[in-house]
Write an enzyme that holds these catalytic residues in place. Structure first.
Site, PDB file in Angstrom:
ATOM      1  N   MET A   1      -8.215   9.156  -1.268  1.00 59.77           N
ATOM      2  CA  MET A   1      -9.118   9.639  -0.215  1.00 59.77           C
ATOM      3  C   MET A   1      -9.600  11.048  -0.548  1.00 59.77           C
ATOM      4  O   MET A   1      -8.817  11.851  -1.064  1.00 59.77           O
ATOM      5  CB  MET A   1      -8.377   9.694   1.121  1.00 59.77           C
ATOM      6  CG  MET A   1      -7.781   8.368   1.539  1.00 59.77           C
ATOM      7  SD  MET A   1      -7.042   8.515   3.175  1.00 59.77           S
ATOM      8  CE  MET A   1      -6.310   6.893   3.365  1.00 59.77           C
TER       9      MET A   1
ATOM     10  N   GLY B   1      -9.228   5.110   6.115  1.00 58.84           N
ATOM     11  CA  GLY B   1      -8.909   6.532   6.171  1.00 58.84           C
ATOM     12  C   GLY B   1      -8.096   6.988   7.360  1.00 58.84           C
ATOM     13  O   GLY B   1      -7.605   8.106   7.379  1.00 58.84           O
TER      14      GLY B   1
ATOM     15  N   ASP C   1      -7.593  -5.472   3.609  1.00 59.55           N
ATOM     16  CA  ASP C   1      -6.890  -4.192   3.661  1.00 59.55           C
ATOM     17  C   ASP C   1      -6.995  -3.590   5.059  1.00 59.55           C
ATOM     18  O   ASP C   1      -8.085  -3.236   5.503  1.00 59.55           O
ATOM     19  CB  ASP C   1      -7.516  -3.245   2.613  1.00 59.55           C
ATOM     20  CG  ASP C   1      -6.804  -1.907   2.541  1.00 59.55           C
ATOM     21  OD1 ASP C   1      -5.691  -1.791   3.078  1.00 59.55           O
ATOM     22  OD2 ASP C   1      -7.374  -0.983   1.927  1.00 59.55           O
ATOM     23  N   GLY C   2      -5.845  -3.479   5.707  1.00 58.35           N
ATOM     24  CA  GLY C   2      -5.799  -2.813   7.003  1.00 58.35           C
ATOM     25  C   GLY C   2      -5.040  -3.600   8.043  1.00 58.35           C
ATOM     26  O   GLY C   2      -5.531  -4.605   8.543  1.00 58.35           O
TER      27      GLY C   2
ATOM     28  N   MET D   1     -11.595   5.711  -1.750  1.00 55.98           N
ATOM     29  CA  MET D   1     -12.350   6.057  -0.538  1.00 55.98           C
ATOM     30  C   MET D   1     -12.935   7.441  -0.793  1.00 55.98           C
ATOM     31  O   MET D   1     -12.497   8.457  -0.248  1.00 55.98           O
ATOM     32  CB  MET D   1     -11.416   6.040   0.676  1.00 55.98           C
ATOM     33  CG  MET D   1     -11.073   4.631   1.110  1.00 55.98           C
ATOM     34  SD  MET D   1      -9.680   4.569   2.252  1.00 55.98           S
ATOM     35  CE  MET D   1      -8.341   4.492   1.086  1.00 55.98           C
TER      36      MET D   1
ATOM     37  N   SER E   1       0.845  -1.196   0.000  1.00 52.61           N
ATOM     38  CA  SER E   1       0.000   0.000   0.000  1.00 52.61           C
ATOM     39  C   SER E   1       0.880   1.245   0.000  1.00 52.61           C
ATOM     40  O   SER E   1       1.600   1.519   0.958  1.00 52.61           O
ATOM     41  CB  SER E   1      -0.899   0.011   1.233  1.00 52.61           C
ATOM     42  OG  SER E   1      -1.561   1.251   1.293  1.00 52.61           O
TER      43      SER E   1
ATOM     44  N   ASP F   1      -4.313   4.180  -2.432  1.00 52.58           N
ATOM     45  CA  ASP F   1      -5.451   4.696  -1.674  1.00 52.58           C
ATOM     46  C   ASP F   1      -5.792   6.109  -2.120  1.00 52.58           C
ATOM     47  O   ASP F   1      -4.970   7.007  -2.006  1.00 52.58           O
ATOM     48  CB  ASP F   1      -5.110   4.712  -0.178  1.00 52.58           C
ATOM     49  CG  ASP F   1      -5.106   3.320   0.415  1.00 52.58           C
ATOM     50  OD1 ASP F   1      -6.087   2.592   0.193  1.00 52.58           O
ATOM     51  OD2 ASP F   1      -4.115   2.957   1.079  1.00 52.58           O
TER      52      ASP F   1
ATOM     53  N   GLY G   1      -2.803   3.872  12.022  1.00 52.72           N
ATOM     54  CA  GLY G   1      -2.457   3.345  13.338  1.00 52.72           C
ATOM     55  C   GLY G   1      -3.556   2.555  14.037  1.00 52.72           C
ATOM     56  O   GLY G   1      -3.655   2.598  15.266  1.00 52.72           O
TER      57      GLY G   1
ATOM     58  N   GLY H   1       0.721  -2.097   4.268  1.00 55.97           N
ATOM     59  CA  GLY H   1       1.381  -0.794   4.247  1.00 55.97           C
ATOM     60  C   GLY H   1       2.577  -0.787   5.182  1.00 55.97           C
ATOM     61  O   GLY H   1       3.710  -1.034   4.767  1.00 55.97           O
TER      62      GLY H   1
ATOM     63  N   HIS I   1      -1.156  -1.188  -4.306  1.00 54.12           N
ATOM     64  CA  HIS I   1      -2.424  -0.710  -3.760  1.00 54.12           C
ATOM     65  C   HIS I   1      -2.337   0.808  -3.585  1.00 54.12           C
ATOM     66  O   HIS I   1      -1.452   1.318  -2.895  1.00 54.12           O
ATOM     67  CB  HIS I   1      -2.692  -1.400  -2.419  1.00 54.12           C
ATOM     68  CG  HIS I   1      -4.017  -1.093  -1.824  1.00 54.12           C
ATOM     69  ND1 HIS I   1      -5.180  -1.743  -2.203  1.00 54.12           N
ATOM     70  CD2 HIS I   1      -4.392  -0.195  -0.877  1.00 54.12           C
ATOM     71  CE1 HIS I   1      -6.202  -1.270  -1.505  1.00 54.12           C
ATOM     72  NE2 HIS I   1      -5.745  -0.310  -0.697  1.00 54.12           N
TER      73      HIS I   1
ATOM     74  N   MET J   1     -12.449  -4.353   4.399  1.00 54.21           N
ATOM     75  CA  MET J   1     -11.617  -3.485   5.248  1.00 54.21           C
ATOM     76  C   MET J   1     -11.459  -4.167   6.604  1.00 54.21           C
ATOM     77  O   MET J   1     -12.452  -4.507   7.251  1.00 54.21           O
ATOM     78  CB  MET J   1     -12.285  -2.121   5.444  1.00 54.21           C
ATOM     79  CG  MET J   1     -12.337  -1.249   4.205  1.00 54.21           C
ATOM     80  SD  MET J   1     -10.755  -0.992   3.379  1.00 54.21           S
ATOM     81  CE  MET J   1      -9.747  -0.295   4.693  1.00 54.21           C
TER      82      MET J   1
ATOM     83  N   HIS K   1      -7.930   1.950  -4.733  1.00 56.90           N
ATOM     84  CA  HIS K   1      -8.958   1.872  -3.684  1.00 56.90           C
ATOM     85  C   HIS K   1      -9.535   3.267  -3.491  1.00 56.90           C
ATOM     86  O   HIS K   1      -8.918   4.131  -2.876  1.00 56.90           O
ATOM     87  CB  HIS K   1      -8.287   1.348  -2.397  1.00 56.90           C
ATOM     88  CG  HIS K   1      -9.182   1.300  -1.210  1.00 56.90           C
ATOM     89  ND1 HIS K   1      -8.714   1.177   0.077  1.00 56.90           N
ATOM     90  CD2 HIS K   1     -10.536   1.343  -1.100  1.00 56.90           C
ATOM     91  CE1 HIS K   1      -9.727   1.157   0.920  1.00 56.90           C
ATOM     92  NE2 HIS K   1     -10.843   1.271   0.234  1.00 56.90           N
TER      93      HIS K   1
END
Ligand code: DX5
Ligand code: ZN
Length: 222
Positions: free
Chosen positions: A39, A145, A178-179, A70, A10, A37, A148, A200, A35, A140, A68
């Site tokens: 946003m 978005g 993802d995540g 978002m 990612s 992202d 951490g 990521g 990947h 997800m 992806h």
């Protein structure tokens, strides 16, 4: 033959000073797709990359671009995302008023159709009609978005449930997670049925090459 599990670094966690070099390197050492992202600050409380950047880094690698989105009402940008060089365009179930129309427009552009669902969205929304045109179901495993966060343990059951739903309608599609996927939970998600692994921090913290090699070798044993 055993299906190859795809590894998708990612870019959100990449070091943008060295993006060209990192993209070329990840291709050499065992990544399968990139990947990306996108946003919009509305669907998720953050901003990230867009078409211009995708178009520019398209020249750095032949790896599949897994975009992806978002983004609220992503249909506004499908054509531009396709032209920028995306291979898979994933939109969120929660972000589209006309979901079927949006998925159709991705197909019309000749791109793979991805559908993402947030952690709190019930899997009941994945009806046969909805699943039929889809190439990738993206689950997800954190709230999209925000950085951490911890992997949501219930995701493991959800992956199996998605796999079951696909099987019941005899539909072949990838299941992407993802995540916060790490060396500690990667085995579990693959055994539950995930076929595309987004990572990521687990890839870009420390030595990217070493991290990809380790994940790739573990995936090849599963
Ligand atoms: C979260 C993004 C993810 C994220 C993954 O909003 O969709 O793609 O960058 O990064 P890690 O693996 O560090 O959670
Ligand atoms: Zn993502």
């Amino acid at each position: 033959m055993k299906k190859r599990i795809k590894l998708a670094p990612s870019l959100l966690e990449a070091d943008y000073r060295f993006l060209d070099k990192q993209l070329k390197m990840m291709e050499t050492v065992g990544a399968d797709s990139v990947h990306i992202d996108v946003m919009d600050g509305t669907f998720v409380p953050n901003l990230s990359m867009g078409m211009k950047m995708i178009q520019s880094i398209r020249q750095s690698t032949k790896l599949e671009f897994d975009v992806h989105m978002m983004v609220q009402e992503p249909h506004r940008f499908i054509k531009k995302m396709a032209e920028a060089g995306s291979d898979v365009i994933t939109v969120h179930f929660e972000a589209c008023k006309d979901l079927t129309g949006t998925l159709n427009s991705i197909k019309k552009e000749g791109k793979k159709v991805g559908l993402a669902i947030k952690p709190e969205t019930s899997l009941d929304v994945l009806t046969e009609n909805l699943l039929m045109p889809i190439d990738v179901v993206q689950l997800m495993t954190v709230e999209p978005g925000l950085e951490g966060q911890s992997f949501i343990p219930d995701s493991i059951n959800k992956i199996s449930e998605i796999q079951k739903k696909l099987h019941e309608i005899d539909k072949s599609a990838d299941i992407e997670v993802d995540g916060n996927i790490t060396m500690d939970n990667i085995k579990q998600v693959v055994q539950a049925g995930a076929t595309i692994i987004v990572a990521g921090k687990a890839i870009f913290s420390g030595d990217m090459v070493e991290n990809i090699r380790k994940m790739r070798s573990l995936l090849d044993t599963l």
